[in-house]
Scaffold this active site. Structure first.
Site, PDB file in Angstrom:
ATOM      1  N   ASP A 290       0.852  -1.186   0.000  1.00  0.00           N
ATOM      2  CA  ASP A 290       0.000   0.000   0.000  1.00  0.00           C
ATOM      3  C   ASP A 290       0.890   1.238   0.000  1.00  0.00           C
ATOM      4  OD1 ASP A 290      -3.033   0.858   0.631  1.00  0.00           O
ATOM      5  OD2 ASP A 290      -1.653   2.213   1.681  1.00  0.00           O
ATOM      6  N   GLU A 332      -4.730   2.367  -4.232  1.00  0.00           N
ATOM      7  CA  GLU A 332      -3.272   2.471  -4.118  1.00  0.00           C
ATOM      8  C   GLU A 332      -2.659   1.177  -3.604  1.00  0.00           C
ATOM      9  OE1 GLU A 332      -4.792   4.390  -0.185  1.00  0.00           O
ATOM     10  OE2 GLU A 332      -5.508   4.031  -2.222  1.00  0.00           O
TER      11      GLU A 332
END
Length: 415
Positions: A290, A332
Site C-alpha cells: 500500500d 493504491e
C-alpha cells in the site's frame, strides 16, 4: 518516438486531406512539397522516415520523384490518379512500399495507415525458411521493403534453432524442403508456440497442401508465385489481427492506469499458481503493498500526480519482480504473487524493492516527491484458500502501517 514524413503532392485539396489525417496521429510530423525541386531540397537536409509521392508532378511527370526518394533510402508510397498493369509492374520493380489511388478519403486513410504500419513493423522480427537462396531473397526483399527485421534459415532444423534462441513475430516457410518439410516444421513449432505468440504463413506451388498447412497450425497460406500486393495484404492483415487480439487481452487482464495485472486477472493467477504449488509441494508467498500517505499526495498535488506515483511504483515492481505476478488490487494497493519462494526469501526481495523505491524520489518537472510503501507478506499454508491468504497478507500490511509505514513485515514477525 517522433517520425517525419514527407508528402510530395501538387494538389492543394489532397494536401489538406492528408494534413488533417496526419494531425490526428500521435508521433508523426508531416511536411509538404508541391514539386520535385522542393522535395529534393527537403530530402537533402532532413532524415525522413517515409514519403508519400505523387506519380505525376509538373516538374517530374514520369515518376522521377519516386526514383529519387528510393535512391535516398526512403520508403516510398505512391499517390496516383490512375494505374495500369505496366505501371504497377514498374513500380513494384522499383521497390515502392505500395501505391494508393487518389479516389476518396478512404484511400488517404489507407496511405496514413501504411505509414503507421511501417513504423510498427520495425519492431518485428520475421524468420524466412526455405532451402532455396533465391526464394528466400525474394521474400526477404519484400519484407524489408515494409521495414521488418528479417532472419533466414535454409532448413527446418536451422529454423527450429533460431526460434529457440530468438523472439519472432512471424515465420514464413516453404513446403518442399529436405529432411523436414514445411508442414512437419509447423507441427514441431506448434508443440512449443501457439498462434497468439507466433504467426506462421505457409508457401508452396502446390495448391493441395494449403489445407494441410492450415490444419497443422499455419495462420495462412500463399500459393507461389504470388503478387507482392497479395503478400503484403495477407501479412499485414494477420499482424493487425494479432495486435487487435493483444489489445483485447490487455483490456481484459491489465490495469488501465499502471499496466500491471488487474484484480480479476491477478486473482485467477493466484488461484492457478497456488494450486500448482500445492500439487508440487512448493512454497508460494503473497505480498500486499500500500502506497504510504497516498491521500495526502492527491490532496496536496492533485490526482494527476497521484496517478504518476502509482505508475512509478508499478513500473518499479514490474522491473524488479518480472518473473512474478504483479497486480493492482485497489486504489493504491498492489499485490505480488511469488511462487517458489519461502517467507524469508520473499521478505528479502520485497525489502530490496522498498529500499530501491525510497532511494530514488519521483521527479515531476519542478516537483521531487518521495515515495514509499508498506507491505505485508504471508506464505501459503496447507488448507489455505485464496481468500484466507489475501486476508492474512492484508492484516500484516496494516500492521506495517501501524508500526510507522515504509516497512515490510513477514507474517511470522507480526506476533
Amino acid at each position: 518516438m517522433m517520425i517525419k514524413v514527407l508528402v510530395v503532392e501538387d494538389s492543394v485539396t489532397v494536401c489538406k486531406v492528408l494534413f488533417h489525417l496526419f494531425q490526428q496521429e500521435v508521433g508523426i510530423e508531416v511536411e509538404f512539397a508541391k514539386d520535385f525541386k522542393t522535395a529534393k531540397a527537403l530530402m537533402e537536409k532532413t532524415d525522413y522516415f517515409a514519403a508519400l509521392c505523387d506519380r505525376c508532378l509538373p516538374d517530374a511527370p514520369n515518376g522521377e520523384v519516386i526514383e529519387w526518394t528510393l535512391a535516398k533510402g526512403i520508403p516510398a508510397i505512391v499517390l496516383t490518379a490512375r494505374m495500369d498493369e505496366d505501371e504497377r509492374t514498374r513500380l513494384q520493380g522499383l521497390g515502392v512500399v505500395d501505391y494508393v489511388l487518389k479516389e476518396n478519403r478512404f484511400s488517404y486513410q489507407y496511405a496514413v495507415g501504411l505509414v503507421k504500419r511501417l513504423a510498427r513493423n520495425g519492431d518485428y522480427r520475421v524468420l524466412v525458411v526455405d532451402d532455396s537462396q533465391v526464394a528466400r531473397k525474394q521474400v526477404k526483399d519484400l519484407l524489408e521493403r515494409h521495414q521488418f527485421q528479417v532472419a533466414e534459415a535454409d532448413s527446418a532444423e536451422a529454423a527450429l534453432i533460431q526460434l529457440a534462441t530468438g523472439e519472432f513475430k512471424l515465420m514464413i516457410t516453404d513446403y518442399e524442403m529436405p529432411a523436414i518439410n514445411g508442414v512437419e516444421l509447423i507441427c514441431k513449432v506448434r508443440e512449443q508456440v501457439d498462434r497468439d505468440e507466433l504467426i506462421i504463413v505457409g508457401l508452396s506451388g502446390r495448391e493441395e497442401v494449403s489445407a494441410r498447412f492450415i490444419k497443422y497450425g499455419a495462420n495462412d497460406f500463399l500459393r507461389k508465385p504470388f503478387f507482392a500486393e497479395e503478400f503484403y495484404c495477407r501479412i499485414n492483415n494477420l499482424i493487425q489481427a494479432q495486435e487487435l487480439n493483444q489489445k483485447l487481452w490487455q483490456r481484459a487482464h491489465l490495469d488501465y492506469l499502471t499496466g500491471v495485472a488487474n484484480r480479476r486477472y491477478l486473482m485467477n493467477q493466484l488461484h492457478d499458481l497456488w494450486g500448482q504449488a500445492v500439487a508440487a509441494e512448493q512454497p508460494l508467498c503473497l505480498a500486499m503493498l500500500d502506497v504510504d500517505m497516498f491521500k495526502q499526495v492527491n490532496d496536496r498535488h492533485g490526482h494527476q500526480v497521484g496517478d504518476r506515483v502509482l505508475q512509478f511504483l508499478a513500473r518499479e515492481l514490474s522491473q524488479s519482480l518480472e518473473r512474478f505476478v504483479v497486480g493492482r488490487v485497489g486504489g493504491e494497493e498492489f499485490a505480488v504473487v511469488m511462487p517458489g519462494l519461502n517467507g524469508e526469501q520473499a521478505w528479502r526481495l520485497i525489502e530490496a524493492v522498498r529500499r530501491k523505491v525510497t532511494g530514488q524520489p519521483l521527479q515531476l518537472e519542478a516537483l521531487s516527491l518521495a515515495v514509499s510503501f508498506s507491505a505485508g507478506i504471508c506464505q501459503g499454508q496447507q488448507g489455505d484458500s485464496i481468500d484466507t491468504m489475501l486476508r492474512r497478507a492484508d492484516e500484516v500490511m496494516y500492521q506495517a502501517k501501524e508500526a510507522g509505514r515504509n516497512l515490510v513485515l513477514l507474517e511470522e514477525e507480526s506476533g
